[in-house]
Enzyme design. Structure first.
Site, PDB file in Angstrom:
ATOM      1  N   CYS B  52     -17.934  17.093 -42.377  1.00  0.00           N
ATOM      2  CA  CYS B  52     -16.666  17.303 -41.769  1.00  0.00           C
ATOM      3  C   CYS B  52     -16.654  17.604 -40.293  1.00  0.00           C
ATOM      4  CB  CYS B  52     -15.876  18.478 -42.408  1.00  0.00           C
ATOM      5  SG  CYS B  52     -14.522  18.983 -41.561  1.00  0.00           S
ATOM      6  N   CYS B  55     -15.459  21.310 -39.351  1.00  0.00           N
ATOM      7  CA  CYS B  55     -16.151  22.687 -39.680  1.00  0.00           C
ATOM      8  C   CYS B  55     -17.306  23.031 -38.778  1.00  0.00           C
ATOM      9  CB  CYS B  55     -16.935  22.101 -41.037  1.00  0.00           C
ATOM     10  SG  CYS B  55     -16.035  22.371 -42.408  1.00  0.00           S
ATOM     11  N   HIS B 115     -12.975  24.967 -44.744  1.00  0.00           N
ATOM     12  CA  HIS B 115     -12.524  23.605 -45.051  1.00  0.00           C
ATOM     13  C   HIS B 115     -11.353  23.423 -46.047  1.00  0.00           C
ATOM     14  CE1 HIS B 115     -13.511  19.105 -44.845  1.00  0.00           C
ATOM     15  NE2 HIS B 115     -13.429  19.278 -46.187  1.00  0.00           N
ATOM     16  N   ASN B 155      -0.248  16.903 -39.013  1.00  0.00           N
ATOM     17  CA  ASN B 155       0.040  15.833 -40.212  1.00  0.00           C
ATOM     18  C   ASN B 155      -0.866  16.176 -41.266  1.00  0.00           C
ATOM     19  OD1 ASN B 155       1.415  13.776 -38.651  1.00  0.00           O
ATOM     20  ND2 ASN B 155      -0.598  13.001 -37.754  1.00  0.00           N
ATOM     21  N   SER B 163      -6.592  12.317 -41.496  1.00  0.00           N
ATOM     22  CA  SER B 163      -7.775  11.567 -42.049  1.00  0.00           C
ATOM     23  C   SER B 163      -8.769  12.612 -42.220  1.00  0.00           C
ATOM     24  CB  SER B 163      -8.110  10.749 -40.686  1.00  0.00           C
ATOM     25  OG  SER B 163      -7.962  11.040 -39.497  1.00  0.00           O
ATOM     26  N   HIS B 166      -9.473  19.030 -43.448  1.00  0.00           N
ATOM     27  CA  HIS B 166      -9.622  20.318 -42.895  1.00  0.00           C
ATOM     28  C   HIS B 166      -8.590  20.840 -42.224  1.00  0.00           C
ATOM     29  CE1 HIS B 166     -12.670  23.271 -41.110  1.00  0.00           C
ATOM     30  NE2 HIS B 166     -11.785  23.620 -40.631  1.00  0.00           N
ATOM     31  N   HIS B 168      -5.719  21.477 -39.769  1.00  0.00           N
ATOM     32  CA  HIS B 168      -5.753  21.196 -38.325  1.00  0.00           C
ATOM     33  C   HIS B 168      -4.468  20.634 -37.996  1.00  0.00           C
ATOM     34  CE1 HIS B 168      -6.831  17.098 -39.608  1.00  0.00           C
ATOM     35  NE2 HIS B 168      -6.418  16.726 -38.193  1.00  0.00           N
ATOM     36  N   GLN B 170      -2.526  18.982 -34.104  1.00  0.00           N
ATOM     37  CA  GLN B 170      -2.736  18.324 -32.614  1.00  0.00           C
ATOM     38  C   GLN B 170      -1.815  18.851 -31.550  1.00  0.00           C
ATOM     39  OE1 GLN B 170      -3.813  14.145 -32.953  1.00  0.00           O
ATOM     40  NE2 GLN B 170      -3.542  14.353 -35.096  1.00  0.00           N
TER      41      GLN B 170
HETATM   42  O1  LIG Z   1      -5.442  11.362 -34.527  1.00  0.00           O
HETATM   43  P1  LIG Z   1      -5.470  11.228 -36.108  1.00  0.00           P
HETATM   44  O2  LIG Z   1      -4.995  12.533 -36.913  1.00  0.00           O
HETATM   45  O3  LIG Z   1      -6.481  10.683 -36.611  1.00  0.00           O
HETATM   46  O4  LIG Z   1      -4.356  10.007 -36.421  1.00  0.00           O
HETATM   47  C1  LIG Z   1      -3.116  10.133 -37.183  1.00  0.00           C
HETATM   48  O5  LIG Z   1      -2.125  11.070 -36.134  1.00  0.00           O
HETATM   49  C2  LIG Z   1      -1.727  10.353 -34.779  1.00  0.00           C
HETATM   50  C3  LIG Z   1      -0.512  11.108 -34.193  1.00  0.00           C
HETATM   51  O6  LIG Z   1       0.740  11.521 -35.201  1.00  0.00           O
HETATM   52  C4  LIG Z   1      -1.241   8.901 -35.184  1.00  0.00           C
HETATM   53  O7  LIG Z   1      -1.054   8.168 -34.238  1.00  0.00           O
HETATM   54  C5  LIG Z   1      -2.107   8.298 -36.552  1.00  0.00           C
HETATM   55  O8  LIG Z   1      -1.396   7.035 -36.687  1.00  0.00           O
HETATM   56  C6  LIG Z   1      -2.576   9.120 -37.579  1.00  0.00           C
HETATM   57  O9  LIG Z   1      -3.294   8.420 -38.372  1.00  0.00           O
END
Ligand SMILES: O=P(O)(O)O[C@H]1O[C@H](CO)[C@@H](O)[C@H](O)[C@H]1O
Ligand SMILES: O=P(O)(O)O[C@H]1O[C@H](CO)[C@@H](O)[C@H](O)[C@H]1O
Lengths: 348, 348
Positions: B52, B55, B115, B155, B163, B166, B168, B170
């Site tokens: 990961c 981690c 994780h 997300n 993806s 873990h 997290h 943004q």
């Molecule tokens: O940056 P990550 O987490 O891999 O990507 C994810 O979040 C982003 C922001 O919402 C999007 O643009 C991507 O399509 C999604 O897969």
């Protein structure tokens, strides 16, 4: 100003039809994908499926029996989101709780009796018959005087929430303008008031001279990746003439529309050698609402795939909360689609 | 006007934050589902995963080694959609091709070294530490004078394009206002100009007196299903006080926010006995842009699930082309969430 390097720098582009922008991050297309991979739906359907509620002679949810139709077949959706008998009521509490009833008719169109086909696999004449039916349905629905807008669309593929692989589309018509149509009304009106031409006439002319986003062209239509596309392989079919709605298509235009529809959907299928999923639909002028010289008929295709038959673009997080975002540029997407064969990969 | 039967007739409701409406079809919630069913991601992750990239002590895509962090950890996204060195350029060809560069900073925040956890499984103190970090990051980024807007979001779940499991989130910050924020600016400004109160102060007060859409409440925050929710279990956390952004939270408010966040995400997980996927994010006033007394901090949760851990709502076709649509009413959704336990189903 022509120094803006669209293939390189993160930038936003304005969607002239909605007035809203999209964020383009061209440098990011090499990002590896470690996330969810979609299932590939099986692709060996029979010509007739006794359990399919769209196949000829089968029984539907409401008990009705489908006719033994030979071309296409329309009926009112057994689970309509809108109902024709809803009475008009409005509600407004302190500008905080604002609502009103919505009245409408939701229909389903089976494109062909064949359970195993999709639009690009149908021959052009059969697609032309679907176009004829779309036009007929549009004309009939617009005779219902309380209907103000008619949305013709298709959800294709399980990944797009399509619950039955039998080739079909839907028509939802209603007594108010939906949000996306309101936006396109405002933008088209503004341009028309200023130039006395539809914004899409000028846009199509400019794109034809630039060529880089064009996919196909015939006498009556152009297919292209719009400059402001948000989905990786988003496209539009636009009529060359400023036609307000499908009722205005003449016979030659209907045939040309069928032809470009077959080309575009065939290229789509060939791109990742898969039955290419999308939501597609026509945007056209409101009905029973006077003349709309600012309106220019067009059809949007919103496909979810990004990189292969199983890796899609997620319009999530930042996109839902802030702004639609894409990685590969519309120009690269157009080139890839142009390079796809126009012979369907399954055709022998 | 109170005769509009929200539980029965198809109707639209206005989102007061965007000015856009959503179509509600309450009669349709009994529709059987024959479409795509999602995979349930496995749920037995180790506390530490050597592969990961989030981690502690592991290597990331750009070669950097993560520190052996004990609480949370922030770094610049290795595949940032926005870059801090993009120079400002504008492009406008005949109002048809309109673009400009976008400059920004994209960060990733690991919520915990563990994780195997998610927000609702972390204890309240650990969630409070994440809130402290969100505040610190917001304050630091707003010191960068060209940054105008800071989007904090998460997300969660593979189905939401996340993806890496873990835990997290943004933070994307940038030098122009994104589309959704522009809409909320306009709507909040209009109301504030008229009443000299934020629209969300009045809205929260009205919802607290009605009760039917409230999920939880503490001294500083309310969680509720907004009257205009589009996603089946869409919710909002709103501060009771009109706070412009998270920088304005005092220590008690940060603790109260952590508490209501834990309650809401626990109820979500308990609803379908699954780690509940969503995209969630805070909306707050622009920065480096003067005072914004009209802005009222809030956090949106957009979860995709409709009926179970594996059946989601598809915002496709009609929704993409015309108008967002939902079947179960916001009132029913709120009641279901209120009835969920506040003890996590996995807690022994
Ligand atoms: O940056 P990550 O987490 O891999 O990507 C994810 O979040 C982003 C922001 O919402 C999007 O643009 C991507 O399509 C999604 O897969
Ligand atoms: O009526 P269908 O095809 O079962 O349903 C599909 O299309 C509708 C219109 O786009 C959407 O509201 C549904 O979420 C989707 O699953």
């Amino acid at each position: 100003q022509s120094t803006l390097n669209f293939g390189d720098s993160p930038h936003t582009r304005v969607n002239i039809l909605t007035g809203e922008k999209v964020l383009v991050s061209p440098h990011r297309s090499k990002r590896p994908w470690q996330g969810q991979v979609e299932d590939l739906p099986g692709d060996n359907r029979p010509e007739y499926d006794p359990k399919c509620y769209l196949c000829p002679t089968n029984q539907r949810a409401d008990g009705d029996i489908n006719p033994d139709y030979k071309e296409s077949f329309v009926f009112v959706n057994d689970f309509s989101a809108l109902l024709k008998d809803t009475s008009q009521q409005e509600f407004n509490e302190d500008e905080l709780f604002v609502a009103e009833t919505e009245r409408g008719i939701c229909k389903v169109i089976a494109f062909t009796p064949r359970h195993d086909l999709t639009l690009p696999e149908m021959d052009q004449e059969a697609i032309k018959a679907v176009v004829d039916l779309w036009q007929k349905e549009f004309v009939d629905l617009s005779k219902v005087e309380w209907i103000k807008y008619i949305q013709i669309f298709e959800n294709k593929g399980a990944i797009m929430g399509c619950s039955n692989p039998h080739p079909h589309g839907q028509i939802w018509s209603q007594n108010h303008l939906p949000v996306e149509i309101q936006k396109e009304c405002v933008q088209q009106q503004k341009y028309f008031d200023k130039y006395q031409r539809t914004i899409l006439s000028d846009y199509v002319k400019a794109e034809l001279s630039k060529e880089e986003r064009i996919i196909d062209e015939n006498d009556s239509f152009v297919s292209l990746v719009p400059f402001w596309a948000a989905w990786p392989y988003e496209t539009m079919i636009v009529s060359k003439r400023a036609i307000q709605n499908i009722a205005g298509f003449d016979d030659k235009e209907k045939a040309d529309f069928a032809a470009i529809l077959k080309l575009l959907t065939t290229r789509y299928d060939n791109l990742f050698k898969t039955s290419f999923p999308y939501s597609a639909g026509m945007h056209q002028a409101p009905v029973n609402d006077g003349d709309h010289p600012e309106w220019h008929w067009h059809m949007h295709f919103y496909p979810p795939l990004l990189r292969s038959a199983t890796v899609k673009k997620f319009m999530v997080g930042y996109e839902m909360l802030a702004n639609p975002q894409r990685d590969i540029t519309p120009e690269v997407a157009a080139e890839q689609l142009r390079n796809c064969s126009t012979v369907h990969y399954k055709a022998k």
